[in-house]
Write an enzyme that holds these catalytic residues in place. Structure first.
Site, PDB file in Angstrom:
ATOM      1  N   ASP A   9       0.165   8.022  -0.660  1.00 48.72           N
ATOM      2  CA  ASP A   9      -0.933   8.227   0.306  1.00 48.72           C
ATOM      3  C   ASP A   9      -0.552   9.095   1.522  1.00 48.72           C
ATOM      4  OD1 ASP A   9      -1.322   5.825  -1.308  1.00 48.72           O
ATOM      5  OD2 ASP A   9      -3.105   5.434  -0.108  1.00 48.72           O
ATOM      6  N   GLU A  40      -5.879  10.283  -0.263  1.00 49.84           N
ATOM      7  CA  GLU A  40      -7.108   9.611   0.195  1.00 49.84           C
ATOM      8  C   GLU A  40      -7.188   9.405   1.702  1.00 49.84           C
ATOM      9  OE1 GLU A  40      -7.946   5.614  -0.607  1.00 49.84           O
ATOM     10  OE2 GLU A  40      -6.085   4.876   0.211  1.00 49.84           O
ATOM     11  N   ASN A  41      -6.050   9.492   2.406  1.00 50.24           N
ATOM     12  CA  ASN A  41      -6.069   9.268   3.857  1.00 50.24           C
ATOM     13  C   ASN A  41      -5.759  10.531   4.657  1.00 50.24           C
ATOM     14  OD1 ASN A  41      -4.491   6.559   2.607  1.00 50.24           O
ATOM     15  ND2 ASN A  41      -6.298   6.161   3.849  1.00 50.24           N
ATOM     16  N   HIS A  69     -11.000   5.404  -0.304  1.00 46.44           N
ATOM     17  CA  HIS A  69     -11.549   6.236   0.783  1.00 46.44           C
ATOM     18  C   HIS A  69     -12.047   7.599   0.296  1.00 46.44           C
ATOM     19  CE1 HIS A  69     -10.221   3.312   3.651  1.00 46.44           C
ATOM     20  NE2 HIS A  69      -8.966   3.425   3.271  1.00 46.44           N
ATOM     21  N   HIS A 152      -4.352   2.703  -8.084  1.00 43.96           N
ATOM     22  CA  HIS A 152      -4.614   2.507  -6.660  1.00 43.96           C
ATOM     23  C   HIS A 152      -5.095   1.077  -6.470  1.00 43.96           C
ATOM     24  CE1 HIS A 152      -5.197   4.404  -2.745  1.00 43.96           C
ATOM     25  NE2 HIS A 152      -6.264   3.646  -2.607  1.00 43.96           N
ATOM     26  N   HIS A 177      -1.929   2.931  -2.493  1.00 45.41           N
ATOM     27  CA  HIS A 177      -2.896   2.157  -1.688  1.00 45.41           C
ATOM     28  C   HIS A 177      -2.255   1.237  -0.644  1.00 45.41           C
ATOM     29  CE1 HIS A 177      -6.511   0.059  -0.407  1.00 45.41           C
ATOM     30  NE2 HIS A 177      -5.982  -1.096  -0.761  1.00 45.41           N
ATOM     31  N   HIS A 179       0.527   1.590   1.001  1.00 51.20           N
ATOM     32  CA  HIS A 179       1.260   2.374   2.004  1.00 51.20           C
ATOM     33  C   HIS A 179       2.671   1.850   2.239  1.00 51.20           C
ATOM     34  CE1 HIS A 179      -2.493   4.415   3.979  1.00 51.20           C
ATOM     35  NE2 HIS A 179      -2.676   4.186   2.691  1.00 51.20           N
TER      36      HIS A 179
HETATM   37 FE   LIG Z   1      -6.600   2.995  -0.592  1.00 55.45          FE
HETATM   38 FE   LIG Z   2      -4.360   4.712   1.411  1.00 55.59          FE
END
Ligand SMILES: [Fe+2]
Ligand SMILES: [Fe+2]
Length: 274
Positions: A9, A40-41, A69, A152, A177, A179
């Site tokens: 991520d 996604e972030n 996200h 994820h 997901h 992190h």
């Molecule tokens: Fe996520």
């Molecule tokens: Fe994430």
């Protein structure tokens, strides 16, 4: 052998910046054939904008996966609908914008399929990821032997279940997901590389990439505070998987973590091939 780096991520500007500085020199040092990243972030901690997408591809990332996200920045829908190197989770509704799988071309010519799935434990309800991956694997062209799955998901049990379900059927099941990287990287008996989570690419002086004071304050008081992306201690986290292109079986997996000092050293490495 095909050597694939899978990056966890990417969070906000610090995450994108360390990707920009390190992926190309890292690809040379580690003799990488392909780089896949969960992005996604990337946009301010949540979602991905078309500009971020271009920036990450220009930085040396070949394929992009997302997660819960995915649509936080709605404008990414047109990228998901038109580009062939970015996917939505395969167990999202058929109507959701994006492709459920992508076939990328590794440096030495091997086609590599990448598919993303969402877990269902402590997460928003989605379709069955087991049924979705069966469907996507059946639809792949027969010449595609190397398959990387980004799972994820929140729970390690959920991730281990998917790893065991796909052992011997895909080259790698790598988690994203949470992190936080897990120290359980391994080759399962059937030849599938597995790790519960490959970790976060972003600021480590943080709570999962967000400012500590803000998260702490709103958690203690229940009074909302904006969860701005943190800035301190940016690092790139991921894993490198080595795969036999003939069989699609993984032969090695190793975690990689690049901090600011490593990034500086990498940036100073001469660009010319030795
Ligand atoms: Fe996520
Ligand atoms: Fe994430």
């Amino acid at each position: 052998m095909v050597r694939i780096l899978f990056i966890g991520d990417i969070v906000g500007t610090p995450g994108r910046e360390i990707v920009r500085r390190t992926v190309l020199p890292l690809a040379r040092r580690e003799r990488l054939d392909l780089v896949i990243a969960n992005a996604e972030n990337s946009a301010g901690g949540s979602g991905l904008t078309p500009a971020n997408y271009k920036e990450l591809i220009a930085a040396g990332i070949d394929g992009i996966t997302l997660g819960d996200h995915i649509y936080r920045r709605k404008e990414i829908a047109r990228v998901l609908e038109t580009e062939s190197n970015i996917v939505k989770p395969a167990n999202f509704p058929a109507e959701a914008p994006g492709s459920a799988s992508m076939v990328l071309q590794a440096e030495e010519g091997t086609p590599v399929a990448a598919i993303s799935l969402m877990g269902r434990v402590f997460m928003r309800p989605v379709d069955c990821p087991f049924a979705a991956i069966d469907r996507e694997l059946a639809a792949l062209p027969s010449e595609v032997k190397v398959v990387v799955v980004d799972f994820h998901a929140e729970a390690t049990s959920d991730k281990q279940l998917m790893g065991r379900y796909l052992d011997g059927r895909v080259s790698a099941v790598l988690g994203t997901h949470t992190h936080v990287a897990t120290a359980d990287e391994q080759i399962l008996p059937g030849g599938t590389a597995f790790q519960c989570d490959v970790g976060m690419t972003g600021p480590y002086h943080s709570i999962l990439g967000r400012r500590i004071d803000r998260v702490l304050q709103s958690t203690r008081t229940f009074y909302p505070a904006p969860f701005d992306v943190a800035t301190g201690d940016p690092r790139l986290s991921g894993s490198i998987v080595e795969i036999d292109p003939q069989t699609g079986r993984a032969v090695a997996i190793s975690r990689i973590m690049i901090n600011a000092d490593d990034a500086r050293q990498l940036a100073e490495t001469p660009l010319s091939e030795e």
